[in-house]
Write a protein that holds these residues in place. Structure first.
Motif, short mmCIF file in Angstrom:
data_model
loop_
_atom_site.label_atom_id
_atom_site.label_comp_id
_atom_site.label_asym_id
_atom_site.label_seq_id
_atom_site.Cartn_x
_atom_site.Cartn_y
_atom_site.Cartn_z
N GLY A 126 0.79 -1.23 0.00
CA GLY A 126 0.00 0.00 0.00
C GLY A 126 0.82 1.28 0.00
N CYS A 127 2.12 1.20 -0.25
CA CYS A 127 2.95 2.42 -0.31
C CYS A 127 2.40 3.38 -1.36
CB CYS A 127 4.39 2.08 -0.68
SG CYS A 127 5.11 0.69 0.20
N TRP A 128 1.90 2.78 -2.47
CA TRP A 128 1.41 3.58 -3.60
C TRP A 128 0.26 4.49 -3.20
CZ3 TRP A 128 -3.66 3.16 -5.18
CH2 TRP A 128 -4.39 2.06 -4.67
N GLN A 129 -0.50 4.09 -2.19
CA GLN A 129 -1.71 4.87 -1.85
C GLN A 129 -1.34 6.29 -1.44
OE1 GLN A 129 -4.11 2.73 0.93
NE2 GLN A 129 -4.27 0.94 -0.40
N CYS A 130 -0.22 6.45 -0.78
CA CYS A 130 0.20 7.79 -0.36
C CYS A 130 1.29 8.36 -1.26
CB CYS A 130 0.70 7.75 1.08
SG CYS A 130 -0.58 7.28 2.25
N HIS A 131 2.13 7.48 -1.82
CA HIS A 131 3.31 7.96 -2.55
C HIS A 131 3.13 7.93 -4.07
CE1 HIS A 131 5.86 8.44 0.98
NE2 HIS A 131 5.38 7.29 1.43
N GLY A 132 1.95 7.47 -4.54
CA GLY A 132 1.72 7.42 -5.99
C GLY A 132 2.20 6.11 -6.58
N ALA A 173 -0.90 12.67 -0.17
CA ALA A 173 -0.69 12.15 1.18
C ALA A 173 0.75 11.78 1.49
CB ALA A 173 -1.58 10.93 1.39
N GLY A 174 1.64 11.79 0.52
CA GLY A 174 3.02 11.40 0.79
C GLY A 174 3.98 12.00 -0.23
N PRO A 175 5.24 12.25 0.18
CA PRO A 175 6.21 12.89 -0.72
C PRO A 175 6.70 11.95 -1.81
CG PRO A 175 7.27 12.30 1.34
CD PRO A 175 5.81 11.97 1.49
N ALA A 178 18.97 4.12 4.91
CA ALA A 178 18.17 5.17 5.54
C ALA A 178 16.69 4.97 5.20
CB ALA A 178 18.64 6.55 5.07
N LEU A 179 16.42 4.58 3.96
CA LEU A 179 15.03 4.33 3.57
C LEU A 179 14.46 3.18 4.41
CD1 LEU A 179 13.25 4.36 0.24
CD2 LEU A 179 13.26 2.18 1.46
N ILE A 180 15.24 2.10 4.52
CA ILE A 180 14.77 0.93 5.27
C ILE A 180 14.52 1.31 6.74
CG2 ILE A 180 15.44 -1.37 6.10
CD1 ILE A 180 16.95 -1.74 3.43
N ASN A 210 7.77 7.75 13.18
CA ASN A 210 6.61 7.91 14.06
C ASN A 210 5.96 9.28 13.82
OD1 ASN A 210 8.43 9.60 15.16
ND2 ASN A 210 8.48 8.68 17.20
N GLY A 211 6.15 9.76 12.58
CA GLY A 211 5.56 11.04 12.22
C GLY A 211 4.28 10.84 11.42
N ALA A 212 4.17 11.59 10.32
CA ALA A 212 2.95 11.56 9.52
C ALA A 212 2.73 10.22 8.84
CB ALA A 212 3.02 12.68 8.49
N MET A 213 3.82 9.46 8.65
CA MET A 213 3.67 8.14 8.01
C MET A 213 3.63 7.06 9.08
SD MET A 213 6.16 6.28 5.29
CE MET A 213 6.56 4.56 5.57
N PRO A 214 2.70 6.11 8.96
CA PRO A 214 2.67 5.02 9.94
C PRO A 214 3.89 4.12 9.75
CG PRO A 214 1.08 4.61 8.16
CD PRO A 214 1.65 5.98 7.94
N PRO A 215 4.53 3.66 10.85
CA PRO A 215 5.68 2.76 10.70
C PRO A 215 5.24 1.38 10.23
CG PRO A 215 5.13 3.04 13.03
CD PRO A 215 4.21 3.95 12.25
C1 HEC Z 1 -0.74 6.58 4.97
C2 HEC Z 1 0.12 7.14 3.95
C3 HEC Z 1 1.48 6.49 3.73
C4 HEC Z 1 1.76 5.17 3.42
C5 HEC Z 1 0.77 4.02 3.27
C6 HEC Z 1 3.19 5.09 3.24
N1 HEC Z 1 3.77 6.32 3.43
FE1 HEC Z 1 5.74 6.76 3.31
N2 HEC Z 1 5.37 8.68 3.90
C7 HEC Z 1 4.11 9.21 4.14
C8 HEC Z 1 4.25 10.59 4.62
C9 HEC Z 1 3.11 11.51 5.01
C10 HEC Z 1 5.64 10.84 4.66
C11 HEC Z 1 6.35 12.11 5.15
C12 HEC Z 1 6.55 11.83 6.63
C13 HEC Z 1 7.59 12.60 7.33
O1 HEC Z 1 8.34 13.37 6.70
O2 HEC Z 1 7.69 12.36 8.55
C14 HEC Z 1 6.32 9.63 4.18
C15 HEC Z 1 7.68 9.50 4.05
C16 HEC Z 1 8.33 8.39 3.53
C17 HEC Z 1 9.74 8.28 3.33
C18 HEC Z 1 10.78 9.37 3.63
C19 HEC Z 1 10.95 10.22 2.40
C20 HEC Z 1 12.02 11.27 2.56
O3 HEC Z 1 12.57 11.68 1.51
O4 HEC Z 1 12.28 11.71 3.69
C21 HEC Z 1 10.00 7.05 2.84
C22 HEC Z 1 11.34 6.47 2.45
C23 HEC Z 1 8.72 6.37 2.73
N3 HEC Z 1 7.72 7.20 3.16
C24 HEC Z 1 8.55 5.09 2.25
C25 HEC Z 1 7.35 4.38 2.28
C26 HEC Z 1 7.21 2.99 1.90
C27 HEC Z 1 8.31 2.11 1.36
C28 HEC Z 1 5.90 2.65 2.12
C29 HEC Z 1 5.26 1.27 1.97
C30 HEC Z 1 5.87 0.21 2.77
C31 HEC Z 1 5.22 3.85 2.60
N4 HEC Z 1 6.13 4.87 2.68
C32 HEC Z 1 3.87 3.92 2.91
C33 HEC Z 1 2.92 8.55 3.99
C34 HEC Z 1 2.76 7.20 3.74
#
Ligand code: HEC
Length: 113
Positions: free
Chosen positions: A37-43, A51-53, A64-66, A73-78
């Protein structure tokens, strides 16, 4: 003498093969990106959304990504290691790095009136 050259070539091939096997697979990474479901917020292409950058061609190092995905523990759920493993995230990283680079803004006529 020839034997030594052959040995050197073989071991170089083996070392090359091993490092290629360690690198993530973009195809598997795309599947994980969709399934988790990463795509739902990140395209769909990691291009970013409301919803996501943007993640495509990220400047973040792979580790760092991993770490971010597991620990944020911010806007994105861990996502714990039970939800998505390090190996799966390596594949996701490979997928994101395989996305085409955005066009240089200077090549877009509408942006330079
Ligand atoms: C509910 C929406 C949501 C989902 C689902 C989600 N993300 Fe995110 N993600 C975010 C948001 C919002 C941020 C910015 C959060 C912040 O800066 O603290 C973020 C930030 C990130 C970043 C940091 C980007 C940067 O340049 O600092 C990474 C890497 C990332 N997400 C990877 C993933 C991956 C991989 C998945 C799937 C396993 C995922 N995300 C699922 C919302 C989401």
């Amino acid at each position: 003498m020839n034997k030594i050259v052959l040995m050197a070539a073989l071991s170089a091939a083996l070392v090359g093969g091993a490092s290629a096997a360690l690198a993530g697979s973009p195809d598997k990474g795309k599947q994980t990106f969709m399934q988790k479901g990463c795509w739902q917020c990140h395209g769909l292409e990691g291009q970013g959304g409301s919803a996501g950058p943007r993640l495509a061609n990220t400047q973040l190092p792979e580790e760092a990504l991993i770490a971010f995905v597991h620990q944020t523990n911010g806007a994105m759920p861990p996502f714990s290691t039970k939800l998505v493993s390090d190996a799966e995230l390596s594949d996701v990283y490979a997928y994101l790095q395989s996305r085409p680079k955005p066009a240089d803004p200077k090549t877009i006529p509408l942006l330079s009136p």
